[in-house]
Design an enzyme around this catalytic site. Structure first.
Site, PDB file in Angstrom:
ATOM      1  N   ASP A 133      -6.427  16.674   9.370  1.00 24.61           N
ATOM      2  CA  ASP A 133      -6.734  15.262   9.091  1.00 24.61           C
ATOM      3  C   ASP A 133      -7.031  15.173   7.594  1.00 24.61           C
ATOM      4  OD1 ASP A 133      -9.293  12.932  10.359  1.00 24.61           O
ATOM      5  OD2 ASP A 133      -7.963  12.842   8.610  1.00 24.61           O
ATOM      6  N   ALA A 190       5.036  14.497  10.262  1.00 27.12           N
ATOM      7  CA  ALA A 190       5.594  14.637  11.614  1.00 27.12           C
ATOM      8  C   ALA A 190       6.591  13.552  11.992  1.00 27.12           C
ATOM      9  CB  ALA A 190       4.463  14.667  12.640  1.00 27.12           C
ATOM     10  N   ASN A 205       1.441  11.558   1.590  1.00 23.88           N
ATOM     11  CA  ASN A 205       2.157  10.467   2.255  1.00 23.88           C
ATOM     12  C   ASN A 205       1.385   9.850   3.414  1.00 23.88           C
ATOM     13  OD1 ASN A 205       4.673   9.064   3.498  1.00 23.88           O
ATOM     14  ND2 ASN A 205       4.094  10.566   5.052  1.00 23.88           N
ATOM     15  N   TYR A 265      -5.665  -2.575   3.466  1.00 18.59           N
ATOM     16  CA  TYR A 265      -4.473  -1.758   3.206  1.00 18.59           C
ATOM     17  C   TYR A 265      -4.009  -1.994   1.779  1.00 18.59           C
ATOM     18  CZ  TYR A 265       0.316   0.018   3.892  1.00 18.59           C
ATOM     19  OH  TYR A 265       1.506   0.713   3.787  1.00 18.59           O
ATOM     20  N   GLY A 304       8.460   9.376  10.642  1.00 17.83           N
ATOM     21  CA  GLY A 304       8.570   8.309   9.646  1.00 17.83           C
ATOM     22  C   GLY A 304       9.010   8.789   8.279  1.00 17.83           C
ATOM     23  N   ALA A 316      -5.820  -2.959  -0.735  1.00 17.03           N
ATOM     24  CA  ALA A 316      -6.778  -2.329  -1.653  1.00 17.03           C
ATOM     25  C   ALA A 316      -6.520  -0.837  -1.776  1.00 17.03           C
ATOM     26  CB  ALA A 316      -8.211  -2.573  -1.154  1.00 17.03           C
ATOM     27  N   GLY A 328       1.353  13.720   6.589  1.00 16.36           N
ATOM     28  CA  GLY A 328       1.955  12.698   7.449  1.00 16.36           C
ATOM     29  C   GLY A 328       3.413  13.015   7.704  1.00 16.36           C
TER      30      GLY A 328
END
Ligand SMILES: NC(=O)C1=CN([C@@H]2O[C@H](COP(=O)(O)OP(=O)(O)OC[C@H]3O[C@@H](n4cnc5c(N)ncnc54)[C@H](O)[C@@H]3O)[C@@H](O)[C@H]2O)C=CC1
Ligand SMILES: CCCCCC(=O)/C=C/C=C\C=C\C=C\[C@@H](O)[C@@H](O)CCCC(=O)O
Length: 270
Positions: free
Chosen positions: A64, A14, A91, A151, A16, A153, A12
């Site tokens: 993915d 790319a 992440n 989310y 944020g 959980a 993750g």
């Protein structure tokens, strides 16, 4: 842990928080393999990073994390290119209460897969150099987040899985520390999904609770969370820890040593 010329993998990556983790690792001298499904953003960031830190310090791989074939394939390519993995940051995450199976597959399945696959290359019994794995959960991994039960959980799962795997690694002498990061709300594109019924589904009416939490405590900037991430990477005393970061600061969560210590109220069974 000295980060100079260490090899880090961030999923993750790319945008944020993932991008902020990549940048703080590279600022500290690491080489970084970026993994993301967003090829255009990932390639763009790779180019930017190699201009700033020198050629071949960053590489982007499209994958993915919910796909075993994808994730296994790119980690093989990463080790072929960089030689080893010293730091793994799982992440990548989404919020989607409508397509909740996808949320579980990415947020929990992706973290489990990334931990298991990375350990195969990192653990000393396989000839690896050891290192550290940091999994990204959330404050929703420590308490209920009503707007997003699934989310919640997945993030509880990431906390429990990471703490259990840290014990496995220690007892198995893998030489790999495993920690989990639990951030409060952070200003990224994920947060904007709070207003998307497509993502919050039938729980969108719980939005006000979330807005109250954000209004009362505020939101974090990604670079603040990146500093907390760096503590878990660099500080070799941190193993099996859950580090919370909110606007009041960062703190290691103290969990009960065993079932007996869990705060509780006795109930009569008579
Ligand atoms: N933004 C926030 O308020 C908080 C976020 N977190 C967690 O931090 C992590 C990062 O979140 P943000 O940076 O905020 O989100 P973001 O949406 O800004 O970035 C997430 C990145 O992950 C990538 N991604 C999504 N699904 C993927 C998949 N299946 N395989 C590979 N890459 C995939 C996206 O393309 C994107 O680049 C997530 O696990 C999230 O749950 C935790 C606490 C607070
Ligand atoms: C679109 C939303 C993205 C969410 C990203 C994320 O992970 C943010 C988490 C931030 C804070 C979570 C706080 C959870 C708090 C619970 O422990 C509990 O205190 C909430 C109680 C709410 C209530 O009043 O019932």
């Amino acid at each position: 842990m000295d980060l100079k010329d260490k090899v880090a993998v961030v999923t993750g990556a790319a945008q944020g928080l993932g991008r902020s983790f990549v940048e703080i690792l590279m600022k500290n001298g690491s080489k970084v393999a970026l993994i993301d499904v967003n090829k255009s953003l990932g390639e763009e960031l790779k180019t930017t990073l190699n201009k700033e830190y020198g050629p071949n310090r960053a590489e982007f791989y499209t994958a993915d994390v919910s796909s075993e074939e994808d994730f296994k394939g790119v980690l093989k390519k990463i080790v072929e290119q960089f030689g080893q993995i010293d730091i793994m940051c799982n992440n990548a995450g989404i919020i989607n209460e409508k397509h909740w199976e996808k949320t579980i597959a990415i947020n929990l399945g992706g973290v489990v897969r990334g931990t298991y696959l990375a350990l195969e290359y990192m653990k000393k019994e396989n000839g690896g150099s050891g290192g550290v794995i940091v999994n990204v959960a959330s404050m929703a991994g420590l308490g209920p987040f009503p707007v997003a039960p699934i989310y919640t959980a997945t993030k509880h799962g990431v906390v429990g899985f990471s703490r259990a795997m840290a014990v496995v690694s220690k007892l198995s002498n893998y030489g790999v520390r495993i920690n989990v990061l639990c951030p409060w709300f952070v200003k990224t594109s994920l947060l904007s999904l709070l207003n998307s019924e497509e993502h919050t589904g039938s729980f969108s009416q719980m939005k006000e609770i979330t807005e109250m939490l954000m209004e009362s405590e505020g939101c974090l900037e990604v670079d603040v969370v990146a500093k907390a991430f760096l503590v878990l990477v660099k500080d070799e005393s941190k193993d099996g820890e859950a580090l919370m970061i909110n606007p009041d600061g960062a703190a290691i969560i103290t969990f009960p040593e065993n079932g007996k210590d869990i705060p509780s109220t006795p109930v009569s069974l008579e």
